[in-house]
Scaffold this motif. Structure first.
Motif, short mmCIF file in Angstrom:
data_model
loop_
_atom_site.label_atom_id
_atom_site.label_comp_id
_atom_site.label_asym_id
_atom_site.label_seq_id
_atom_site.Cartn_x
_atom_site.Cartn_y
_atom_site.Cartn_z
N LEU A 81 31.24 13.02 43.64
CA LEU A 81 30.24 11.96 43.54
C LEU A 81 28.89 12.45 44.00
CD1 LEU A 81 29.60 9.01 42.91
CD2 LEU A 81 30.30 8.43 45.23
N LEU A 82 28.87 13.25 45.11
CA LEU A 82 27.61 13.80 45.61
C LEU A 82 26.99 14.72 44.58
CD1 LEU A 82 25.57 14.12 47.89
CD2 LEU A 82 27.02 15.91 48.85
N ARG A 118 25.45 12.70 41.80
CA ARG A 118 24.20 12.08 42.25
C ARG A 118 23.07 13.07 42.23
NH1 ARG A 118 23.89 6.56 42.21
NH2 ARG A 118 25.84 5.64 42.96
N ARG A 153 22.08 13.75 38.64
CA ARG A 153 21.35 12.61 38.07
C ARG A 153 19.93 12.56 38.59
NH1 ARG A 153 23.24 6.27 38.45
NH2 ARG A 153 21.54 5.40 37.18
N TRP A 154 19.79 12.85 39.92
CA TRP A 154 18.43 12.85 40.49
C TRP A 154 17.59 13.93 39.86
CZ3 TRP A 154 15.96 16.67 43.31
CH2 TRP A 154 14.73 16.32 43.87
#
Length: 807
Positions: free
Chosen positions: A728-729, A732, A735-736
């Motif tokens: 998940l990290l 993220r 995506r950032w």
């Protein structure tokens, strides 16, 4: 004599041209005197005794002979307008002469008299032309005119105005019109068939009743005299609210023939107009819009009934025909005009005769124009105008008369016939002579129109639609289409058939059929709303003509849903879906801490219904619980929450039965069974899970083996959860990074997996993901362990475990 005097004035000293003119004048005067014909010209309105001409000089008579032989003037009619002065031999006026009174309808006014010389027994004819002077100004019959217009009248609309009348002739008569008073209106002058000027009021700017309810205008009429004379009329325009139906005359032109001896007061003709409006807007009144001074003195129009009656006796010699323009106006500003032509005839005593020499009885409707259908012979025993025969057809028929030769007429088709409008004709041929009163006779021609196939079938509606409940019986009547054909016989026989098409890969004919003779549409199979929502098809109608004509119409059959599907529970999955086992096993285990506050989320029951509308609206009820009052279920959400905080005396394992119902009639339902484990710590949770596993295990299986598998399961779940957090990290961060390179995507639900949407009757409901699940297989019995991480309220750091045991 006047031309001779004119030439004498032009004669001057010397010049061959003047001498030649004098010679011609002398010869002309000698020729006129030889033939006993004298012509003079005198202006109208001359005083009594005014000089007209030198009769003695023009006829070569001595003054002595005039006094001795006895000379007198005899005029036609009762009034003597001329006399001979015995001492001078001059022809003088005996009365004041008014050209407009004597020659009201003639352009050239000539008075004839005879000079009788009794001693010589000679008669000399004298013609005196009365020339016009500008002694009359143009005048309007009414100097106060009123026009009523609707405020919705479009600019450019024209309204006929009353015409001015000037009895003078030539240049002295009416020449022009002028309009003044308001920018909303202008004047247009149209030329009539006889060259007369017809003024029209033209709306130049849109009216607004709220701005101005009245408009004052001045209409000025001028003649061409020197000096010019004028006449004025004031026009008051009243602006009215909208009126959407104008009066309509029954005929555009009314023609009436009356004998000259018709009694005074008789009704000659009645004009009729109707208005579709109600109340004041539908009340029709009549008025004369265009009428001469003579006609206004002879005829009277009843403003209420439309009767045109006679005010005074008719005289054929004064006027043979009159034309009136009648206006019908309602309570608003709308009107209609019609012409009324009144013909005065002499008395006649012989009626014309008509005979049919040859005629057809049948004719095809596709016969070209100009086809002869009858040959007629007409004759009248009278002579002169009374024997002049006119032949005509009564009514608006598609035939016309053509004169063949002498007294023979042919009746021919004037346009194409249409049997569907008129299938047979009784053509009345009428002949009338020119007598007074006119006599007439008639003959009737019967003609039948034969049909051809020129009309296609026409459906009663532009499109058909029907609603059929699903699960219908095979062969059920859906609806009936109907088409009619305006033709006759075999050409009007209509048969129906179904257009080609496919539904879900199958031919349309396997779903519905249409009865060829009646147009009844039947369902061939039981329809299922969950498979087919609607059927769109075409029905063709074909007549029996050769070649056949056809038309089609669209038919929409909508399948109406019935409550034939019970709710289906998606979560928790039923025990049968997880595998085979003993009937006493739990279908699912939910985990909740004992320190939960009231309203804490424990689980969510998810169900769907394959029906639509009200049949798919679901509600949730808690039917059974181990500890009543500890839990509650959301009526529409299916969320299981704590109704109060768990107590120490509450059992560690709670069993809940949730009933899911739809809103159909009758309602269908399904049940879901949840098992909730209350635990203070992880150790207590593992003990409860072990106990549950022991109960679910088969007899004879060691408890220590199960405990080892549970420990391994917890370790595996922890590793998977850690791996999930790392993944998940990473997502993220990725995506950032992409957001830094690309513009932000629009839409609040972008990126949400499609599996999170469940369709219920066309509406997609988003189901929030409540947990992250991992599963372990404990042994050959496929015991599954799920780890749930909930983020609700203040329990963000607490990890609850879900265990489903499948026996």
């Amino acid at each position: 004599p006047e031309r001779q005097r004119h030439r004498q004035q032009q004669l001057g000293p010397g010049g061959g041209r003047a001498l030649l003119a004098l010679l011609w004048a002398v010869l002309l005067a000698a020729w006129e005197a030889a033939w006993g014909q004298l012509r003079y010209s005198v202006p109208e309105e001359m005083p009594k005794g005014s000089f007209v001409g030198d009769v003695a000089k023009d006829l070569g008579l001595q003054l002595l002979e005039l006094s001795d032989r006895g000379v007198r003037v005899v005029s036609q009619g009762r009034t003597q307008y001329f006399a001979v002065h015995g001492k001078t031999g001059h022809l003088v006026t005996a009365e004041r002469i008014d050209r407009e009174q004597l020659c009201r309808l003639a352009e050239k006014c000539v008075l004839r008299c005879e000079l009788i010389v009794e001693g010589q027994m000679q008669i000399y004819r004298i013609e005196v032309e009365i020339t016009d002077i500008n002694d009359n100004a143009p005048s309007f019959k009414e100097i106060e005119l009123e026009e009523r217009m609707s405020e919705t009248t479009a600019p450019g609309a024209r309204f006929p105005l009353a015409e001015a009348h000037d009895p003078d002739s030539g240049r002295n008569s009416l020449q022009s019109y002028e309009l003044s008073g308001d920018e909303h209106f202008s004047l247009a002058v149209q030329a009539g068939p006889g060259g007369d000027q017809r003024p029209e009021l033209v709306l130049a700017k849109a009216l607004d009743r709220e701005e101005a309810a009245f408009h004052e205008l001045v209409l000025r009429a001028s003649d061409g005299g020197d000096p010019a004379r004028t006449g004025t009329a004031r026009i008051r325009v009243t602006v009215l609210d909208a009126n959407d139906n104008a009066p309509v005359f029954s005929q555009a032109e009314y023609t009436v023939r009356v004998p000259e001896d018709v009694p005074v007061g008789s009704t000659l003709v009645t004009v009729t107009a109707t208005d579709a409006d109600d109340g004041l807007n539908g009340h029709v009144k009549y008025s004369l819009k265009k009428v001469s001074d003579m006609a206004s003195d002879i005829f009277h129009l009843d403003t209420e009934t439309g009767d045109i009656s006679l005010l005074q006796s008719l005289d054929f010699e004064e006027g043979g025909s009159y034309e009136l323009e009648v206006q019908a106006h309602d309570g608003g500003s709308l009107f209609d005009n019609a012409k009324v032509k009144i013909t005065v005839t002499d008395i006649n005593d012989n009626a014309p005769m008509i005979s049919v020499r040859s005629a057809l009885n049948e004719i095809s409707e596709d016969t070209p124009s100009g086809t002869v259908v009858a040959l007629l012979h007409v004759q009248d025993r009278d002579s002169g105008p009374n024997g002049a025969v006119r032949c005509s057809l009564d009514g608006n028929v598609p035939f016309r008369l053509e004169k063949s030769f002498d007294d023979y007429y042919r009746v021919v088709t004037a346009r194409e016939l249409d049997r569907e409008q008129v299938s047979e004709y009784n053509v009345t041929v009428r002949v009338a002579d020119g007598g007074s009163p006119a006599l007439q006779s008639s003959a009737v021609l019967y003609l039948r129109v034969l049909d051809v196939n020129d009309n296609a079938p026409v459906f009663a509606e532009e499109g058909y639609s029907a609603r059929v409940a699903e699960n219908n019986a095979a062969g059920a009547l859906v609806l009936t289409v109907r088409a009619t054909d305006a033709d006759w016989g075999q050409n009007a026989r209509v048969r129906y058939r179904l257009g080609e098409g496919r539904v879900r890969g199958a031919p349309l004919s396997s779903y519905v059929s249409v009865q060829a003779e009646t147009g009844a549409l039947y369902a061939l199979r039981s329809l299922d709303y969950e498979q087919v929502r609607e059927l769109r098809l075409w029905v063709l109608a074909e007549d029996g003509g050769a070649p056949a004509l056809s038309s089609n119409v669209s038919v929409l059959v909508q399948i109406v849903d019935e409550n034939d599907n019970a709710p289906q529970v998606l979560y928790p999955a039923p025990a049968a879906a997880l595998g085979s086992g003993s009937g006493g096993a739990w279908s699912g285990v939910e985990l909740a801490p004992r320190w939960s506050e009231p309203g804490a989320l424990v689980a969510k029951v998810v169900a769907v219904d394959a029906d639509a509308g009200q049949n798919a609206w679901l509600s949730y009820e808690l039917a059974k619980a181990t500890e009543p009052g500890l839990f509650r279920v959301g009526l529409h959400s299916g969320e299981v929450r704590t109704a109060r905080s768990p107590l120490a005396r509450d059992a560690a394992r709670q069993s809940l039965v949730v009933v899911v119902k739809d809103h159909g009639r009758p309602a269908l339902s399904a049940t879901a069974t949840l098992s909730v484990v209350l635990a203070e710590s992880v150790a207590e949770l593992l003990a409860e899970l072990g106990s549950a596993a022991d109960e679910a295990a088969a007899p004879g299986e060691p408890a220590g083996s199960l405990t080892r598998w549970l420990v391994l399961a917890v370790a595996a779940v922890s590793c998977l959860f850690l791996a999930f957090l790392l993944l998940l990290l990473a997502l993220r961060l990725r995506r950032w990074h992409r957001q830094q390179l690309l513009p932000p995507a629009s839409g609040a639900l972008r990126g949400v997996p499609v599996s999170h949407f469940v369709g219920i009757d066309g509406v997609r409901a988003f189901l929030q993901s409540y947990s992250h699940d991992v599963s372990l297989t404990a042994d050959s019995r496929k015991n599954q362990l799920r780890l749930q991480s909930e983020r609700t309220g203040t329990y963000t750091s607490f990890y609850a475990f879900k265990l489903w045991v499948i026996s």
